[in-house]
Design a protein around this motif. Structure first.
Motif, PDB file in Angstrom:
ATOM      1  N   HIS A  88       0.842  -1.198   0.000  1.00  0.00           N
ATOM      2  CA  HIS A  88       0.000   0.000   0.000  1.00  0.00           C
ATOM      3  C   HIS A  88       0.877   1.248   0.000  1.00  0.00           C
ATOM      4  CE1 HIS A  88      -3.079  -2.875   1.277  1.00  0.00           C
ATOM      5  NE2 HIS A  88      -3.971  -1.972   0.896  1.00  0.00           N
ATOM      6  N   PRO A  89       0.470   2.296  -0.696  1.00  0.00           N
ATOM      7  CA  PRO A  89       1.264   3.534  -0.718  1.00  0.00           C
ATOM      8  C   PRO A  89       1.428   4.098   0.689  1.00  0.00           C
ATOM      9  CG  PRO A  89      -0.447   3.567  -2.414  1.00  0.00           C
ATOM     10  CD  PRO A  89      -0.745   2.394  -1.540  1.00  0.00           C
TER      11      PRO A  89
ATOM     12  N   ASP B  22       1.023   6.456   3.549  1.00  0.00           N
ATOM     13  CA  ASP B  22       0.100   7.534   3.899  1.00  0.00           C
ATOM     14  C   ASP B  22       0.723   8.383   5.005  1.00  0.00           C
ATOM     15  OD1 ASP B  22      -0.092   5.985   6.172  1.00  0.00           O
ATOM     16  OD2 ASP B  22      -2.103   5.225   5.713  1.00  0.00           O
ATOM     17  N   ALA B  23      -0.032   9.350   5.487  1.00  0.00           N
ATOM     18  CA  ALA B  23       0.504  10.280   6.490  1.00  0.00           C
ATOM     19  C   ALA B  23       0.902   9.549   7.768  1.00  0.00           C
ATOM     20  CB  ALA B  23      -0.541  11.360   6.794  1.00  0.00           C
ATOM     21  N   ASP B  24       0.101   8.539   8.186  1.00  0.00           N
ATOM     22  CA  ASP B  24       0.415   7.812   9.415  1.00  0.00           C
ATOM     23  C   ASP B  24       1.713   7.009   9.263  1.00  0.00           C
ATOM     24  OD1 ASP B  24      -1.796   8.719  10.836  1.00  0.00           O
ATOM     25  OD2 ASP B  24      -3.091   7.168   9.974  1.00  0.00           O
ATOM     26  N   ALA B  25       1.890   6.350   8.108  1.00  0.00           N
ATOM     27  CA  ALA B  25       3.107   5.584   7.875  1.00  0.00           C
ATOM     28  C   ALA B  25       4.323   6.514   7.819  1.00  0.00           C
ATOM     29  CB  ALA B  25       2.994   4.795   6.581  1.00  0.00           C
TER      30      ALA B  25
ATOM     31  N   SER C 201       4.365  -5.028  -4.759  1.00  0.00           N
ATOM     32  CA  SER C 201       4.989  -4.016  -3.921  1.00  0.00           C
ATOM     33  C   SER C 201       4.935  -2.648  -4.582  1.00  0.00           C
ATOM     34  CB  SER C 201       6.440  -4.407  -3.642  1.00  0.00           C
ATOM     35  OG  SER C 201       7.064  -3.417  -2.858  1.00  0.00           O
ATOM     36  N   VAL C 202       4.511  -1.652  -3.793  1.00  0.00           N
ATOM     37  CA  VAL C 202       4.480  -0.277  -4.291  1.00  0.00           C
ATOM     38  C   VAL C 202       5.389   0.634  -3.467  1.00  0.00           C
ATOM     39  CG1 VAL C 202       2.157  -0.495  -5.224  1.00  0.00           C
ATOM     40  CG2 VAL C 202       2.468   0.304  -2.867  1.00  0.00           C
ATOM     41  N   VAL C 203       5.962   0.107  -2.411  1.00  0.00           N
ATOM     42  CA  VAL C 203       6.895   0.867  -1.569  1.00  0.00           C
ATOM     43  C   VAL C 203       8.253   0.186  -1.659  1.00  0.00           C
ATOM     44  CG1 VAL C 203       7.446   1.693   0.741  1.00  0.00           C
ATOM     45  CG2 VAL C 203       5.057   1.570   0.008  1.00  0.00           C
TER      46      VAL C 203
END
Length: 450
Positions: free
Chosen positions: A308-309, A311-314, A337-339
């Motif tokens: 998953h891309p 996000d602000a929390d990650a 995989s996108v990260v």
């Protein structure tokens, strides 16, 4: 004549054999009246295991057993020591022990055999304490460290420190006793440098973190957002289904612990609740406990869902400081995989980034290798018992006071007092400066048969 002691040297309970140990001046006469060997006549040879029977007061057999005589000084206590190897369980050994006690032996107190080994010069106090350390070791790493202590490696380090102090204080006391013949400059020529170097060595030898990891294991916190793959990784590392794994975020509400071993070291894995803001009161408690677990961990594994891309929390988790060493695990590498590791490295400088898949096992060996490297176990010569570390800290404090006195230009005899006290404290570690109260405290934690 010193009294003779006896006790059961094996743990109580059902087992193949039990050992009744006897030590003291009357050990061999008592053993001879208690044990009759087949095909061997008295006096029995030393260090020869013999087959025979334990006898009652009338000379009748009460148990089939093996027996051995170990003549002084070639024994554990450096006294005459004899052992009866009876059948295991409760009754056989207790019956044999009662027979031995009826012939004049006294029931041994906790740790009394090892205490006699210390008093008779077979072991110093550090080695005596290592005996119980070996018995209580819960991992191969802890066992290895205690065996090194028992072999005398740390004792040699402390004795070298004592010799250094004796050399340093000799010049000081020579000036104090003969000020007209030995001037102060000559007496203190290398004193400051020597005291500072020794204080640094003692400080470096106190490894509180390593000692705690040996005793309790390495505490590893698995942290991250909900559904990052923490519980799946937790199960994969343990090799069993301990944590509940679902697609529903927030399944883990408490800290779940499990132990594993890497390179002989125990690790305590902590699967924690996903870090996020929640309206659920129970989940908020879980998040608070996750943060507490992270604050007490020795190392953290921060899981980022690579499918998953970010996000602000990650991004917040990746950029915030951690209270302990941390590796970023890009989880779910079996999915699309996108990260990438490069993307994460731009956010987390100097942080290990390990792609993993708990489903396929990809990257798990790298995770294990990282955890093993984080252990940083004490090397030979390091102090791993709290009593030893405390004495070394106090000795270092006395050396620092002596240095401060020298720098302030105070009379040399004031610094000499602190140096002597440091020397006395080092003697507390090896057993040269002990009293009965300290010995009672140390040996009271031993089992009776040791």
């Amino acid at each position: 004549m010193r009294d003779t002691i006896a006790g059961i040297a094996t743990a109580l309970g059902e087992g193949g054999i039990s050992i009744v140990r006897i030590s003291g001046d009357a050990a061999i006469p008592i053993f001879t009246q208690t044990f009759r060997a087949h095909r061997q006549s008295t006096p029995y040879d030393s260090h020869r295991l013999m087959y025979g029977h334990v006898l009652d007061a009338s000379g009748m057999p009460i148990d089939e057993a093996m027996g051995v005589v170990m003549r002084a000084p070639h024994s554990y206590t450096r006294e005459d020591v004899c052992e009866l190897h009876t059948h295991g369980g409760y009754a056989a050994a207790e019956t044999a022990l009662r027979r031995v006690l009826s012939l004049g032996a006294r029931a041994a107190e906790a740790g009394e055999f090892t205490r006699r080994a210390f008093m008779n010069g077979r072991l110093d106090l550090m080695q005596a304490e290592a005996v119980m350390g070996v018995i209580g070791a819960r991992s191969q790493a802890s066992l290895k460290a205690e065996q090194a202590l028992l072999a005398g490696g740390t004792s040699r380090f402390i004795r070298t420190a004592q010799d250094t102090l004796l050399t340093l204080i000799a010049g000081v006391e020579a000036h104090i006793d003969y000020p007209d013949e030995i001037d102060e400059a000559e007496a203190t020529g290398t004193l400051r440098q020597g005291l500072a170097a020794l204080a640094a060595q003692l400080t470096a030898a106190v490894d509180e973190r390593g000692a705690r990891i040996l005793r309790q294991g390495l505490r590893v916190a698995l942290c991250g957002r909900p559904n990052a793959g923490k519980s799946t990784l937790f199960n994969a590392l343990l090799g069993e289904e301990r944590a509940i794994v679902t697609d529903t975020p927030g399944t883990t509400r408490d800290v779940l612990e499990g132990s594993m071993t890497i390179d002989g070291l125990n690790l305590m894995l902590m699967d924690t609740a996903g870090l996020r803001d929640s309206e659920d009161a129970v989940e908020r408690i879980g998040v608070a406990r996750a943060k507490d677990a992270l604050s007490t961990a020795d190392v953290a594994l921060l899981l980022i869902d690579s499918s998953h891309p970010l996000d602000a929390d990650a991004l917040s988790l990746l950029t915030q400081p951690m209270p302990c060493p941390c590796a970023v695990l890009l989880s779910k590498e079996d999915a699309a995989s996108v990260v990438s590791a490069q993307m994460v490295s731009e956010l987390c400088a100097h942080t290990p980034i390990l792609p993993v898949s708990a489903i396929t096992g990809q990257g798990l060996d790298s995770v294990r290798a990282y955890l093993a490297a984080q252990a940083k176990l004490p090397q030979e010569g390091m102090l791993i018992h709290e009593r030893h570390m405390q004495a070394a800290r106090e000795a270092t404090g006395k050396l620092s006071q002596a240095l401060a006195a020298l720098e302030a230009g105070l009379p040399l005899d004031l610094a000499a007092v602190d140096i002597r006290e440091a020397l006395w404290l080092l003697g507390r570690i090896t057993g040269e400066s002990v009293d009965d109260k300290l010995l009672d405290e140390i040996f009271s934690s031993f089992c009776v048969g040791k």
